[in-house]
Design a protein around this motif. Structure first.
Motif, PDB file in Angstrom:
ATOM      1  N   LEU A  38      36.324  43.600  32.092  1.00 28.13           N
ATOM      2  CA  LEU A  38      34.934  43.630  31.780  1.00 28.13           C
ATOM      3  C   LEU A  38      34.275  43.663  33.475  1.00 28.13           C
ATOM      4  O   LEU A  38      33.342  44.521  33.574  1.00 28.13           O
ATOM      5  CB  LEU A  38      34.388  42.544  31.111  1.00 28.13           C
ATOM      6  CG  LEU A  38      32.637  42.305  30.901  1.00 28.13           C
ATOM      7  CD1 LEU A  38      32.056  43.960  30.449  1.00 28.13           C
ATOM      8  CD2 LEU A  38      32.453  41.467  30.014  1.00 28.13           C
ATOM      9  N   LEU A  39      34.716  42.715  34.077  1.00 30.92           N
ATOM     10  CA  LEU A  39      34.146  42.812  35.545  1.00 30.92           C
ATOM     11  C   LEU A  39      34.555  43.800  36.462  1.00 30.92           C
ATOM     12  O   LEU A  39      33.381  44.462  37.065  1.00 30.92           O
ATOM     13  CB  LEU A  39      34.719  41.547  36.200  1.00 30.92           C
ATOM     14  CG  LEU A  39      33.974  41.103  37.609  1.00 30.92           C
ATOM     15  CD1 LEU A  39      32.447  41.047  37.738  1.00 30.92           C
ATOM     16  CD2 LEU A  39      34.582  39.997  38.301  1.00 30.92           C
ATOM     17  N   ALA A  40      35.744  44.407  36.213  1.00 26.53           N
ATOM     18  CA  ALA A  40      36.083  45.646  37.034  1.00 26.53           C
ATOM     19  C   ALA A  40      34.971  46.961  36.481  1.00 26.53           C
ATOM     20  O   ALA A  40      34.881  47.483  37.430  1.00 26.53           O
ATOM     21  CB  ALA A  40      37.465  46.086  36.625  1.00 26.53           C
ATOM     22  N   GLY A  41      34.693  46.803  35.427  1.00 26.04           N
ATOM     23  CA  GLY A  41      33.841  47.900  35.291  1.00 26.04           C
ATOM     24  C   GLY A  41      32.364  47.784  35.471  1.00 26.04           C
ATOM     25  O   GLY A  41      31.890  48.925  36.012  1.00 26.04           O
ATOM     26  N   GLN A  51      43.396  42.028  20.127  1.00 21.76           N
ATOM     27  CA  GLN A  51      44.406  41.354  21.107  1.00 21.76           C
ATOM     28  C   GLN A  51      45.376  42.298  21.594  1.00 21.76           C
ATOM     29  O   GLN A  51      45.723  42.143  22.952  1.00 21.76           O
ATOM     30  CB  GLN A  51      44.971  40.203  20.319  1.00 21.76           C
ATOM     31  CG  GLN A  51      44.102  38.881  19.956  1.00 21.76           C
ATOM     32  CD  GLN A  51      43.354  38.961  18.424  1.00 21.76           C
ATOM     33  OE1 GLN A  51      43.303  40.453  17.986  1.00 21.76           O
ATOM     34  NE2 GLN A  51      43.453  37.833  17.699  1.00 21.76           N
ATOM     35  N   PRO A  52      45.827  43.194  20.884  1.00 22.28           N
ATOM     36  CA  PRO A  52      46.940  44.144  21.616  1.00 22.28           C
ATOM     37  C   PRO A  52      46.572  45.085  22.665  1.00 22.28           C
ATOM     38  O   PRO A  52      47.335  45.893  23.216  1.00 22.28           O
ATOM     39  CB  PRO A  52      47.594  44.938  20.323  1.00 22.28           C
ATOM     40  CG  PRO A  52      47.359  43.750  19.054  1.00 22.28           C
ATOM     41  CD  PRO A  52      45.841  43.506  19.546  1.00 22.28           C
ATOM     42  N   GLU A  53      45.177  45.260  22.860  1.00 21.33           N
ATOM     43  CA  GLU A  53      44.632  46.192  23.759  1.00 21.33           C
ATOM     44  C   GLU A  53      45.305  45.852  25.036  1.00 21.33           C
ATOM     45  O   GLU A  53      45.390  46.874  25.726  1.00 21.33           O
ATOM     46  CB  GLU A  53      43.218  46.103  23.582  1.00 21.33           C
ATOM     47  CG  GLU A  53      42.492  46.977  24.794  1.00 21.33           C
ATOM     48  CD  GLU A  53      42.546  48.221  24.563  1.00 21.33           C
ATOM     49  OE1 GLU A  53      42.020  49.084  25.425  1.00 21.33           O
ATOM     50  OE2 GLU A  53      43.078  48.698  23.359  1.00 21.33           O
ATOM     51  N   PHE A  54      45.479  44.471  25.338  1.00 22.74           N
ATOM     52  CA  PHE A  54      45.602  44.450  26.724  1.00 22.74           C
ATOM     53  C   PHE A  54      47.187  44.173  27.105  1.00 22.74           C
ATOM     54  O   PHE A  54      47.953  43.808  26.256  1.00 22.74           O
ATOM     55  CB  PHE A  54      44.747  42.913  26.923  1.00 22.74           C
ATOM     56  CG  PHE A  54      43.503  43.064  26.792  1.00 22.74           C
ATOM     57  CD1 PHE A  54      42.509  43.328  27.969  1.00 22.74           C
ATOM     58  CD2 PHE A  54      42.833  42.793  25.698  1.00 22.74           C
ATOM     59  CE1 PHE A  54      41.325  43.620  27.663  1.00 22.74           C
ATOM     60  CE2 PHE A  54      41.350  42.701  25.575  1.00 22.74           C
ATOM     61  CZ  PHE A  54      40.478  43.371  26.665  1.00 22.74           C
ATOM     62  N   ALA A  55      47.431  44.384  28.510  1.00 24.06           N
ATOM     63  CA  ALA A  55      48.703  44.244  28.931  1.00 24.06           C
ATOM     64  C   ALA A  55      49.453  43.026  28.755  1.00 24.06           C
ATOM     65  O   ALA A  55      50.639  42.921  28.432  1.00 24.06           O
ATOM     66  CB  ALA A  55      49.003  44.798  30.372  1.00 24.06           C
ATOM     67  N   GLY A  56      48.651  41.919  28.606  1.00 23.21           N
ATOM     68  CA  GLY A  56      49.146  40.625  28.498  1.00 23.21           C
ATOM     69  C   GLY A  56      49.865  40.356  27.224  1.00 23.21           C
ATOM     70  O   GLY A  56      50.959  39.596  27.099  1.00 23.21           O
ATOM     71  N   TRP A  57      49.333  41.158  26.172  1.00 23.31           N
ATOM     72  CA  TRP A  57      49.907  41.069  24.974  1.00 23.31           C
ATOM     73  C   TRP A  57      51.333  41.664  25.033  1.00 23.31           C
ATOM     74  O   TRP A  57      52.335  41.048  24.306  1.00 23.31           O
ATOM     75  CB  TRP A  57      48.981  41.865  23.953  1.00 23.31           C
ATOM     76  CG  TRP A  57      49.577  42.004  22.501  1.00 23.31           C
ATOM     77  CD1 TRP A  57      50.414  43.019  22.272  1.00 23.31           C
ATOM     78  CD2 TRP A  57      49.278  41.128  21.285  1.00 23.31           C
ATOM     79  NE1 TRP A  57      50.493  42.923  20.624  1.00 23.31           N
ATOM     80  CE2 TRP A  57      49.925  41.830  20.229  1.00 23.31           C
ATOM     81  CE3 TRP A  57      48.482  40.162  21.169  1.00 23.31           C
ATOM     82  CZ2 TRP A  57      49.888  41.135  18.978  1.00 23.31           C
ATOM     83  CZ3 TRP A  57      48.504  39.447  19.938  1.00 23.31           C
ATOM     84  CH2 TRP A  57      49.197  40.204  18.747  1.00 23.31           C
ATOM     85  N   ARG A 109      41.608  50.559  40.377  1.00 22.78           N
ATOM     86  CA  ARG A 109      41.097  49.085  40.380  1.00 22.78           C
ATOM     87  C   ARG A 109      41.866  47.955  39.829  1.00 22.78           C
ATOM     88  O   ARG A 109      42.077  46.785  40.568  1.00 22.78           O
ATOM     89  CB  ARG A 109      39.469  49.189  39.938  1.00 22.78           C
ATOM     90  CG  ARG A 109      38.671  47.878  40.549  1.00 22.78           C
ATOM     91  CD  ARG A 109      37.176  48.161  40.048  1.00 22.78           C
ATOM     92  NE  ARG A 109      36.507  47.142  40.722  1.00 22.78           N
ATOM     93  CZ  ARG A 109      35.823  47.455  41.761  1.00 22.78           C
ATOM     94  NH1 ARG A 109      35.778  48.841  42.149  1.00 22.78           N
ATOM     95  NH2 ARG A 109      35.111  46.549  42.251  1.00 22.78           N
ATOM     96  N   LEU A 110      42.305  47.981  38.430  1.00 21.93           N
ATOM     97  CA  LEU A 110      42.999  47.114  37.626  1.00 21.93           C
ATOM     98  C   LEU A 110      44.600  47.189  38.033  1.00 21.93           C
ATOM     99  O   LEU A 110      45.284  46.254  37.562  1.00 21.93           O
ATOM    100  CB  LEU A 110      42.811  47.505  36.406  1.00 21.93           C
ATOM    101  CG  LEU A 110      41.303  46.933  36.251  1.00 21.93           C
ATOM    102  CD1 LEU A 110      40.835  47.804  34.417  1.00 21.93           C
ATOM    103  CD2 LEU A 110      40.970  45.623  35.886  1.00 21.93           C
ATOM    104  N   ALA A 111      45.067  48.356  38.737  1.00 21.52           N
ATOM    105  CA  ALA A 111      46.626  48.563  38.763  1.00 21.52           C
ATOM    106  C   ALA A 111      47.171  48.632  37.472  1.00 21.52           C
ATOM    107  O   ALA A 111      48.319  48.170  37.073  1.00 21.52           O
ATOM    108  CB  ALA A 111      47.078  47.637  39.632  1.00 21.52           C
ATOM    109  N   GLU A 112      46.630  48.932  36.148  1.00 24.02           N
ATOM    110  CA  GLU A 112      47.134  49.031  35.000  1.00 24.02           C
ATOM    111  C   GLU A 112      45.940  49.787  34.139  1.00 24.02           C
ATOM    112  O   GLU A 112      44.798  50.276  34.691  1.00 24.02           O
ATOM    113  CB  GLU A 112      47.157  47.667  34.152  1.00 24.02           C
ATOM    114  CG  GLU A 112      45.993  47.085  34.108  1.00 24.02           C
ATOM    115  CD  GLU A 112      45.978  45.582  33.505  1.00 24.02           C
ATOM    116  OE1 GLU A 112      47.281  45.158  33.764  1.00 24.02           O
ATOM    117  OE2 GLU A 112      45.404  45.040  32.820  1.00 24.02           O
ATOM    118  N   ALA A 113      46.342  50.305  32.983  1.00 25.63           N
ATOM    119  CA  ALA A 113      45.213  51.058  32.186  1.00 25.63           C
ATOM    120  C   ALA A 113      44.221  50.290  31.988  1.00 25.63           C
ATOM    121  O   ALA A 113      44.293  49.238  31.355  1.00 25.63           O
ATOM    122  CB  ALA A 113      46.249  51.606  30.831  1.00 25.63           C
ATOM    123  N   PRO A 114      43.163  50.872  32.049  1.00 16.43           N
ATOM    124  CA  PRO A 114      41.781  50.079  31.708  1.00 16.43           C
ATOM    125  C   PRO A 114      41.641  50.107  30.006  1.00 16.43           C
ATOM    126  O   PRO A 114      42.119  51.074  29.416  1.00 16.43           O
ATOM    127  CB  PRO A 114      40.819  51.169  32.153  1.00 16.43           C
ATOM    128  CG  PRO A 114      41.316  52.595  32.185  1.00 16.43           C
ATOM    129  CD  PRO A 114      42.799  52.200  32.338  1.00 16.43           C
TER     130      PRO A 114
END
Length: 370
Positions: free
Chosen positions: A38-41, A243-249, A284-289
């Protein structure tokens, strides 16, 4: 609702910039990964506004406060940001936290454009001060329920934790499924271990389990237990909250985290702006937004347009919600009054049901659109 005193200008005392307050969960127990997206956007949009000349030739400044998923901390941050003279508030991911922030912003007469929170009752009473980009929970979760029905799932179990947000989700699912022959059985994730929850699921007749619980705990242990229980091999696991949207999942669960449908607020195709912004966000995030990063960008895009057209007086900002017509990353953004929703609402927010492809967990499959 109290009548607010005249607002201080958002222009800094030295005349150098105009300020927007940003509420973001950046530390635990908040979902920090979502907060970072959210902050990156938000930050990318501010940078682009300033690269294009700012607001009336003056830069836009983002004043960030970490809510840590704490409603009281969020309300205190709203008070502080109001004293600092911000023109408006932006952000917040957690619905219960956004609700506290919206109530305080309404009381103070401080415009708040909520980026990501979906709880229908964002304020107790209709307010002119608050607008929202994310779809209301009742719309998104009904679309998710339609997906379940279309996939042949009528007997649904939900693993739940105490929360206004989760309770609201259960009610929406039950109200939508019941007239169509569906049932919803609640399993208390606080009282049951993952193994005991699997026993309950195996003993019942539900063939779908929805995770209405926090991440990583207890969501990750529950997924692992269900995935590795041979009795539950044909049970669909779902996570409507995203929850599965994020790389941490994916990092936590690997292949076990695939084929778990969730709600995502993206269109079939991003606008040309969205394609460009997606590339910049990835760098900016070094991963898929995630869709949350696009929500952040669109929030500042809307606010900057309002500030340019109507100035930084808070009352004039709030009065501008129904006149917004802004091209965002996911379509044209307009706000309207939606029945049952107390805030100005983007009524055409795109909604998808998506999962991670088991053959390639880094790739998403669109299963249903609403």
């Amino acid at each position: 609702m109290s009548t607010p005193p005249p607002s201080p200008g958002a222009e800094r005392a030295d005349g150098s910039s105009f300020r927007i307050g940003a509420l973001v969960p950046l530390t635990r127990p908040g979902w920090a990964e979502a907060g970072q997206h959210l902050l990156a956007g938000l930050e990318l949009a501010v940078r682009e506004v300033n690269d294009a000349g700012g607001i009336g030739g003056r830069p836009l400044e983002l004043v960030v406060r970490d809510t840590a998923a704490d409603p009281e901390k969020a309300a205190a941050a709203v008070d502080e940001l109001a004293r600092l003279g911000v023109a408006a508030l932006a952000g917040e991911y957690h619905s219960v936290v956004a609700r506290a922030a919206a109530a305080r912003a309404d009381a103070l007469g401080l415009p708040f454009l909520c980026s990501s929170a979906v709880l229908d009752a964002l304020t107790e009473q209709p307010t002119r001060w608050v607008a929202r980009l994310a779809p209301p929970q009742s719309r998104g979760w009904r679309i998710y329920a339609d997906f379940l029905l279309g996939a042949g799932h009528t007997r649904i179990a939900v693993a739940t934790q105490p929360s206004l947000y989760w309770a609201s989700g259960v009610r929406i699912l039950r109200d939508h499924l019941a007239p169509r022959g569906g049932t919803v059985t609640e399993l208390d994730a606080g009282a049951l271990t993952p193994a005991a929850l699997c026993d309950e699921l195996a003993a019942g007749r539900a063939r779908a389990l929805l995770l209405l619980v926090g991440h990583p705990d207890p969501a990750v242990p529950i997924v692992r237990s269900v995935r590795h229980d041979p009795r539950l091999a044909d049970v669909l696991i779902g996570a409507p909250a995203g929850q599965p949207e994020f790389a941490g999942w994916a990092a936590s669960l690997g292949d076990d985290g695939a084929a778990i449908p969730f709600l995502r607020y993206l269109p079939e195709r991003l606008t040309p702006l969205g394609v460009r912004v997606g590339t910049a966000l990835r760098e900016r995030l070094a991963e898929a937004p995630s869709f949350v990063a696009f929500e952040g960008y669109d929030t500042v895009t809307v606010l900057a347009d309002v500030l340019r057209a109507h100035g930084t007086d808070r009352a004039r900002v709030a009065e501008a919600w129904p006149r917004v017509a802004v091209e965002g990353t996911r379509g044209q953004i307009r706000f309207s009054r939606t029945p049952g929703i107390s805030v100005w609402q983007w009524a055409r927010t795109p909604v998808q049901v998506v999962d991670r492809d088991p053959a390639e967990p880094g790739r998403f499959r669109v299963l249903h659109t609403g």
